[in-house]
Design a protein around this motif. Sequence first.
Motif, short mmCIF file in Angstrom:
data_model
loop_
_atom_site.label_atom_id
_atom_site.label_comp_id
_atom_site.label_asym_id
_atom_site.label_seq_id
_atom_site.Cartn_x
_atom_site.Cartn_y
_atom_site.Cartn_z
N UNK A 1 42.48 47.33 40.48
CA UNK A 1 41.46 46.29 40.44
C UNK A 1 40.18 46.73 41.13
N UNK A 2 39.05 46.40 40.51
CA UNK A 2 37.74 46.68 41.10
C UNK A 2 37.32 45.48 41.94
N UNK A 3 37.29 45.65 43.26
CA UNK A 3 36.93 44.56 44.17
C UNK A 3 35.51 44.76 44.68
N UNK A 4 34.94 43.72 45.24
CA UNK A 4 33.57 43.77 45.77
C UNK A 4 33.61 43.93 47.28
N UNK A 5 33.13 45.06 47.81
CA UNK A 5 33.06 45.20 49.27
C UNK A 5 32.14 44.15 49.86
N UNK A 6 32.55 43.54 50.97
CA UNK A 6 31.71 42.53 51.60
C UNK A 6 32.05 42.44 53.08
#
Length: 599
Positions: A448-453
């Motif tokens: 899965x491509x997650x959003x760094x935050x």
Amino acid sequence: MSSPYSFQTPRSRNRLYAKHSKLLSWANSPNFRAALVWGLLIAAICCLVINLFYVQIVQGSLLRGIAQSHQVTQIRPFMPRRNIVDRGGNILALDRPVFSLFAHPKLFKLSKEEVAEKLSPIMDRPADSLVKQFNEGETGIRIEYSLIEDISNRIIDLRLDGLELIPHQQRLYPHKEVAADIVGFVDGEHIGQAGLELSQQNILTRPSQEIRLRQMGDGSLMPDQIPTGFLNQDDLQLRLTLDTRLQRAVQPILQKQVTNVGAKKGTVIVMDAYTGELLTLASYPSYDPNQYYKSKPERYKTWAITDLYEPGSTFKPINVAIAIENKTIKPDTYINNPSAISIDGWPITGGSGGSETVTDIVINSYNVGMVHIVDTLKPEVYYAWLRRLGMGGVVGVDLPSESPGQFKSRKQFVESRIDRAVTAFGQGFSLTPMKLVQLNATIANGGKLVTPHVIQGLFDSKGRLYWRPSLPAQRQVFSPATAKVILPMMEGVVTQGTGKAAQLPGYHVAGKTGTSQKANGFGGYSESAYVTSFVSIFPADKPRYVVLAVIDEPAGGGYGGTIAAPVVKQVLQALTALENIPPSISGQVSGSASESKAG
């Protein structure tokens, strides 16, 4: 001179006297005096009516405004910026009351030397330096900009004429350079200039409205007119995903390595592969946001998201994952891997001289073998997959000034075999360190491509959530099966191949080394400037974290396995201690392969 009456006859003279007597008699009569009084009253009333018309009608709005300006004042109460805290509630940024000290020597009742002697121990400054400032003028000399409340109270207790303390708010960063990359700073106007202070300016600024208050003749406010709670403020604070404990442990590790190898700079990122939460984002050299003006402006940026670099061999597992996902290879597929090949007239070296399995090519970081792996993909398919992974775009991190990656156009990539060949081992394109972390998280979390935050949200003092930022939905790019077969290859890099310096006794560590040449600005690559890196997935048997170390231009040479991998090992040691990660296996992880220069 003759009299005016010299030519009048006695009769005409008598007639004139009679006329004057009649006029005097009428002027002295009651009727005349009454008429005169009434006439004056009517004239006065007319003047008053005209004046009232002028005042009430012609100048009414102007005069009402002037009256209200004296009777009513508008106040916009100062609302301090919201605190920034880490995931454990440790304060990273807060507003505090401070005081500016001004001197007016012309009002001193003591000599300048006597005033300086009394101030010296309180301000911890030599008396001579204070006297020197007093001599700069007769009034309005700023001695100090931000005295804390305790010191200002001690100065007040001196009761010295000619000293003035003016209160204001100051942003304080207790951890100084440790969290500077993430938190940033505000300027003298309390406006964010870097980091979250800039990107979250609207969230950190508490709303305030002007209040209209009536005041008395001396300018003091009428207490009964002050609305209830007009100085009340919310207790919300911006909570981050950052773990300050880990950040404080990582910063000296990074600083020591950058200094030891004479590098230009370095960065370390630790991210939760499943959520995209950033636990650590450290850079060196850094700066103290309390005294940002003492550092070079280029240090204000978070270069892990603003600077592009060619990832080199750390990108190889991503290319292998694309090929496996498209079923053109398997982990045990044999690939032709000669010592060197030539493509479009360009020599490519870094092969074993025979055939190797896909797994061995990854473990030993063979460039030639990787070229042949991507050759199993149709150019159009390969390009589409790289675009699907977001190459040439941004990751969408919630920090300011993120740079998009640089990638070839579809036409150039499809038609040029050399462009595809260098992409196979991570050159010919550029991305940010944060993008590489995001890509490796797909292998750790099942594709899965997650959003760094770095932002959790706004929480009140009792820990209740008030606001949470919305993140893009996680996107499945690789199948869990593909991610699962890549992990053993990356673990082999640490146990047998180019990343043995990252071995951690008792734990499975997966990783990949990278050593990429830097572009020289003339269409080629520098012979001496390299970027060394190591990316790790940890623990490899139960993946949870992605850890990346990038060391830019080590002066003494070296590779990702010798420069960056030892940094990651120390970071993993700190991570296991702070997160209480139990060992996966007993004993020392072993391996026998030596590092390849291709890594």
